[in-house]
Design a protein around this motif. Structure first.
Motif, PDB file in Angstrom:
ATOM      1  N   VAL A 168       0.843  -1.206   0.000  1.00 54.85           N
ATOM      2  CA  VAL A 168       0.000   0.000   0.000  1.00 54.85           C
ATOM      3  C   VAL A 168       0.875   1.251   0.000  1.00 54.85           C
ATOM      4  O   VAL A 168       0.634   2.195  -0.767  1.00 54.85           O
ATOM      5  CB  VAL A 168      -0.944  -0.009   1.223  1.00 54.85           C
ATOM      6  CG1 VAL A 168      -1.671   1.336   1.353  1.00 54.85           C
ATOM      7  CG2 VAL A 168      -1.956  -1.141   1.114  1.00 54.85           C
ATOM      8  N   LEU A 169       1.887   1.264   0.867  1.00 55.12           N
ATOM      9  CA  LEU A 169       2.800   2.406   0.933  1.00 55.12           C
ATOM     10  C   LEU A 169       3.487   2.638  -0.417  1.00 55.12           C
ATOM     11  O   LEU A 169       3.571   3.784  -0.901  1.00 55.12           O
ATOM     12  CB  LEU A 169       3.842   2.163   2.029  1.00 55.12           C
ATOM     13  CG  LEU A 169       4.970   3.192   2.170  1.00 55.12           C
ATOM     14  CD1 LEU A 169       4.406   4.576   2.443  1.00 55.12           C
ATOM     15  CD2 LEU A 169       5.934   2.769   3.272  1.00 55.12           C
ATOM     16  N   ALA A 170       3.964   1.565  -1.039  1.00 49.68           N
ATOM     17  CA  ALA A 170       4.649   1.692  -2.325  1.00 49.68           C
ATOM     18  C   ALA A 170       3.713   2.223  -3.407  1.00 49.68           C
ATOM     19  O   ALA A 170       4.106   3.078  -4.226  1.00 49.68           O
ATOM     20  CB  ALA A 170       5.218   0.328  -2.741  1.00 49.68           C
ATOM     21  N   LEU A 171       2.448   1.745  -3.411  1.00 44.73           N
ATOM     22  CA  LEU A 171       1.488   2.199  -4.417  1.00 44.73           C
ATOM     23  C   LEU A 171       1.206   3.690  -4.266  1.00 44.73           C
ATOM     24  O   LEU A 171       1.137   4.432  -5.265  1.00 44.73           O
ATOM     25  CB  LEU A 171       0.198   1.397  -4.309  1.00 44.73           C
ATOM     26  CG  LEU A 171      -0.917   1.755  -5.304  1.00 44.73           C
ATOM     27  CD1 LEU A 171      -0.421   1.614  -6.734  1.00 44.73           C
ATOM     28  CD2 LEU A 171      -2.148   0.882  -5.069  1.00 44.73           C
ATOM     29  N   ILE A 172       1.051   4.152  -3.027  1.00 43.24           N
ATOM     30  CA  ILE A 172       0.811   5.577  -2.786  1.00 43.24           C
ATOM     31  C   ILE A 172       1.986   6.411  -3.282  1.00 43.24           C
ATOM     32  O   ILE A 172       1.808   7.450  -3.945  1.00 43.24           O
ATOM     33  CB  ILE A 172       0.564   5.829  -1.277  1.00 43.24           C
ATOM     34  CG1 ILE A 172      -0.762   5.191  -0.838  1.00 43.24           C
ATOM     35  CG2 ILE A 172       0.554   7.336  -0.966  1.00 43.24           C
ATOM     36  CD1 ILE A 172      -0.984   5.218   0.656  1.00 43.24           C
ATOM     37  N   LEU A 173       3.202   5.946  -3.015  1.00 42.14           N
ATOM     38  CA  LEU A 173       4.388   6.682  -3.447  1.00 42.14           C
ATOM     39  C   LEU A 173       4.526   6.679  -4.973  1.00 42.14           C
ATOM     40  O   LEU A 173       4.899   7.689  -5.578  1.00 42.14           O
ATOM     41  CB  LEU A 173       5.638   6.074  -2.808  1.00 42.14           C
ATOM     42  CG  LEU A 173       5.720   6.179  -1.278  1.00 42.14           C
ATOM     43  CD1 LEU A 173       6.973   5.470  -0.769  1.00 42.14           C
ATOM     44  CD2 LEU A 173       5.718   7.637  -0.832  1.00 42.14           C
ATOM     45  N   VAL A 344       0.665   5.694   7.825  1.00 39.19           N
ATOM     46  CA  VAL A 344       2.043   6.076   8.138  1.00 39.19           C
ATOM     47  C   VAL A 344       2.508   7.230   7.243  1.00 39.19           C
ATOM     48  O   VAL A 344       3.309   8.077   7.659  1.00 39.19           O
ATOM     49  CB  VAL A 344       2.991   4.859   8.009  1.00 39.19           C
ATOM     50  CG1 VAL A 344       3.270   4.515   6.553  1.00 39.19           C
ATOM     51  CG2 VAL A 344       4.292   5.102   8.757  1.00 39.19           C
ATOM     52  N   VAL A 345       1.973   7.301   6.027  1.00 34.91           N
ATOM     53  CA  VAL A 345       2.266   8.436   5.153  1.00 34.91           C
ATOM     54  C   VAL A 345       1.641   9.701   5.716  1.00 34.91           C
ATOM     55  O   VAL A 345       2.278  10.754   5.810  1.00 34.91           O
ATOM     56  CB  VAL A 345       1.729   8.180   3.728  1.00 34.91           C
ATOM     57  CG1 VAL A 345       2.015   9.384   2.825  1.00 34.91           C
ATOM     58  CG2 VAL A 345       2.349   6.934   3.137  1.00 34.91           C
ATOM     59  N   LEU A 346       0.371   9.597   6.124  1.00 35.64           N
ATOM     60  CA  LEU A 346      -0.346  10.767   6.616  1.00 35.64           C
ATOM     61  C   LEU A 346       0.267  11.290   7.917  1.00 35.64           C
ATOM     62  O   LEU A 346       0.415  12.497   8.106  1.00 35.64           O
ATOM     63  CB  LEU A 346      -1.825  10.422   6.830  1.00 35.64           C
ATOM     64  CG  LEU A 346      -2.568   9.917   5.594  1.00 35.64           C
ATOM     65  CD1 LEU A 346      -4.012   9.598   5.942  1.00 35.64           C
ATOM     66  CD2 LEU A 346      -2.503  10.947   4.479  1.00 35.64           C
ATOM     67  N   PHE A 347       0.610  10.380   8.819  1.00 35.76           N
ATOM     68  CA  PHE A 347       1.212  10.800  10.081  1.00 35.76           C
ATOM     69  C   PHE A 347       2.571  11.456   9.835  1.00 35.76           C
ATOM     70  O   PHE A 347       2.932  12.432  10.494  1.00 35.76           O
ATOM     71  CB  PHE A 347       1.365   9.604  11.021  1.00 35.76           C
ATOM     72  CG  PHE A 347       0.059   8.965  11.420  1.00 35.76           C
ATOM     73  CD1 PHE A 347      -1.141   9.639  11.270  1.00 35.76           C
ATOM     74  CD2 PHE A 347       0.023   7.681  11.943  1.00 35.76           C
ATOM     75  CE1 PHE A 347      -2.356   9.053  11.624  1.00 35.76           C
ATOM     76  CE2 PHE A 347      -1.179   7.083  12.312  1.00 35.76           C
ATOM     77  CZ  PHE A 347      -2.367   7.772  12.144  1.00 35.76           C
ATOM     78  N   GLY A 348       3.318  10.907   8.888  1.00 39.77           N
ATOM     79  CA  GLY A 348       4.598  11.512   8.544  1.00 39.77           C
ATOM     80  C   GLY A 348       4.429  12.901   7.957  1.00 39.77           C
ATOM     81  O   GLY A 348       5.251  13.796   8.206  1.00 39.77           O
ATOM     82  N   MET A 349       3.344  13.115   7.204  1.00 37.68           N
ATOM     83  CA  MET A 349       3.086  14.442   6.648  1.00 37.68           C
ATOM     84  C   MET A 349       2.758  15.438   7.753  1.00 37.68           C
ATOM     85  O   MET A 349       3.062  16.635   7.630  1.00 37.68           O
ATOM     86  CB  MET A 349       1.927  14.376   5.645  1.00 37.68           C
ATOM     87  CG  MET A 349       2.249  13.620   4.365  1.00 37.68           C
ATOM     88  SD  MET A 349       3.573  14.369   3.391  1.00 37.68           S
ATOM     89  CE  MET A 349       2.775  15.846   2.800  1.00 37.68           C
TER      90      MET A 349
END
Length: 441
Positions: A168-173, A344-349
């Motif tokens: 999921v993380l890779a697809l978002i990136l 984890v992407v959103l929290f990092g943002m």
């Protein structure tokens, strides 16, 4: 470039906001309800009414007028800060005392919103940047645990969860790297949907909660009985709501920065007043105290969609989910690992937004370094080692039981300490009778 969606795109982006905050929104009622030994029927009601009230609260905040609404693309959800105090009050005083305390605390925030709005000068970039950074850093462990499958999962850290979450993380990136415009703004939603489809194909999705949920229900005022107003629970919840105000202040200012909108004390007052009203509604419908969700700030930053109509669409979706539990239950089938890869992407943002706010701080000043260093250290320390405060009285444990609270209060108090004008001034020159110390080689 900022995106201004129209038509069906608005609802897609609204759904993305709902999915970004959904796990956090339903987690609070599940934790509190199970800790207080509520029945399955009561727990189902608690989740549904929480979603409905989240939608109403978000709609009120988006509806900017003379008295209510901050006018920013914010999402409101049940506050994690209130979990431990609510459980403590429920075990000691009973369920109805929880809601009496929530109503009283909400009225307190509503009535004193003007005062809170006037003290915005206590939140310079060194405070707000630190608070937002601490919020993001405190959320990241939750996202990482979800990537591994969820804290209580028997398959915690399994290879399947690892592949799902990082897929999921890779697809978002990848979407953010190779696509632009609307596709990029929907990257989180696409990642969650694709991850859930893959999880279903390998037998990781359970639809039993959907089949058991009812099709429709109406909210019921004081479903668990009339509220009881007791001094100790009310004082406890007022402290909790004051911390919620501090947390929301940081999120408001971070989102104002993202949206290139300079907030005035009047804007902040309307935002606080709306949160106070939302907290009162939460108490009346046996839900929870509400605050502005930081993870959705990360989504605004990532998608570059800053229009309020998307938030209105998201609020409408939440209201429908609250009225139709069977539809709401569909979102519960999303595996924790899939949500973890996205959040984890959103929290990092959120962390990145806080760091960007801190770039405005003059770090040549030692006091600014000390404010940031001590606040982040205490905030993350309280998150990682909550047992540190086990020996404190229960009233104090409420204040420091959450890393966000500890870090936020530290930033505010340290900023006041270092910037409080002193009545005395140090001499401008060394007195003539004092000779400088000579250094001998």
């Amino acid at each position: 470039m900022d995106i201004k969606p129209t038509g069906g795109k608005i609802w897609s982006l609204g759904l993305q906001h709902v999915l970004a905050m959904y796990a956090g929104a339903i987690l609070v009622p599940l934790l509190v309800g199970r800790a207080l030994n509520l029945t399955a029927e009561q727990l189902s009601y608690l989740v549904a009414i929480d979603l409905l009230t989240c939608g109403i609260a978000t709609m009120l905040q988006a509806w900017k007028n003379k008295y209510l609404g901050i006018g920013l693309p914010v999402m409101l959800g049940s506050s994690f800060v209130a979990i431990t105090p609510m459980i403590g009050i429920g075990n000691q005083y009973g369920l109805n005392a929880i809601y009496g305390a929530i109503i009283a605390a909400g009225l307190f925030v509503f009535l004193f919103a003007g005062f809170f709005g006037k003290i915005i000068r206590l939140f310079p970039p060194v405070v707000t940047g630190t608070v937002v950074t601490v919020i993001g850093l405190s959320l990241i462990p939750t996202g990482i645990r979800n990537m591994a499958g969820g804290a209580n999962s028997p398959e915690f850290g399994s290879l399947t969860n690892f592949l799902l979450s990082f897929g999921v993380l890779a697809l978002i990136l990848i979407i953010n790297r190779f696509f632009t415009g609307f596709m990029r703004s929907l990257s989180v939603l696409i990642g969650i949907v694709a991850g859930t489809v893959v999880a279903f194909m390998i037998g990781k999705v359970n639809f039993s909660s959907v089949s058991e949920a009812s099709w429709f229900h109406l909210p019921q005022l004081f479903m668990f009985g009339m509220p009881e107003f007791k001094i100790a629970p009310i004082l406890t919840m007022i402290i909790v709501c004051m911390v919620i105000v501090v947390e929301s202040t940081g999120v408001f200012l971070a989102l104002g920065k993202v949206c290139d909108q300079k907030l005035t004390p009047q804007d902040m007052t309307r935002g606080y007043r709306t949160e106070g009203l939302a907290i009162v509604l939460g108490g009346m419908f046996n839900a929870f105290p509400y605050n502005t969700f930081a993870q959705n700030v990360g989504l605004v930053e990532l998608s570059r969609v800053k229009t309020r109509n998307v938030i209105v669409a998201a609020a409408s979706i939440l209201i429908v989910l609250g009225l139709v539990p069977k539809i709401a239950a569909l979102a519960t089938v999303i595996p924790a690992a899939v949500l973890g890869g996205a959040t984890v992407v959103l929290f990092g943002m959120v962390v990145a937004s806080g760091i960007r706010m801190l770039t405005e701080v003059d770090f040549k000043e030692q006091r600014n370094l000390l404010v940031v260093a001590c606040s982040i250290s205490l905030g993350i320390g309280a998150t990682v080692v909550p047992e540190l405060f086990a020996g404190l009285p229960s009233a104090l444990r409420i204040i420091v039981s959450d890393g966000t609270i500890t870090g936020s209060l530290s930033a505010i108090l340290l900023n006041i300490f270092f910037n409080l004008p002193l009545k005395w001034k140090r001499p401008a020159t060394i007195p003539a009778q004092v000779e400088p110390i000579k250094q001998h080689g």
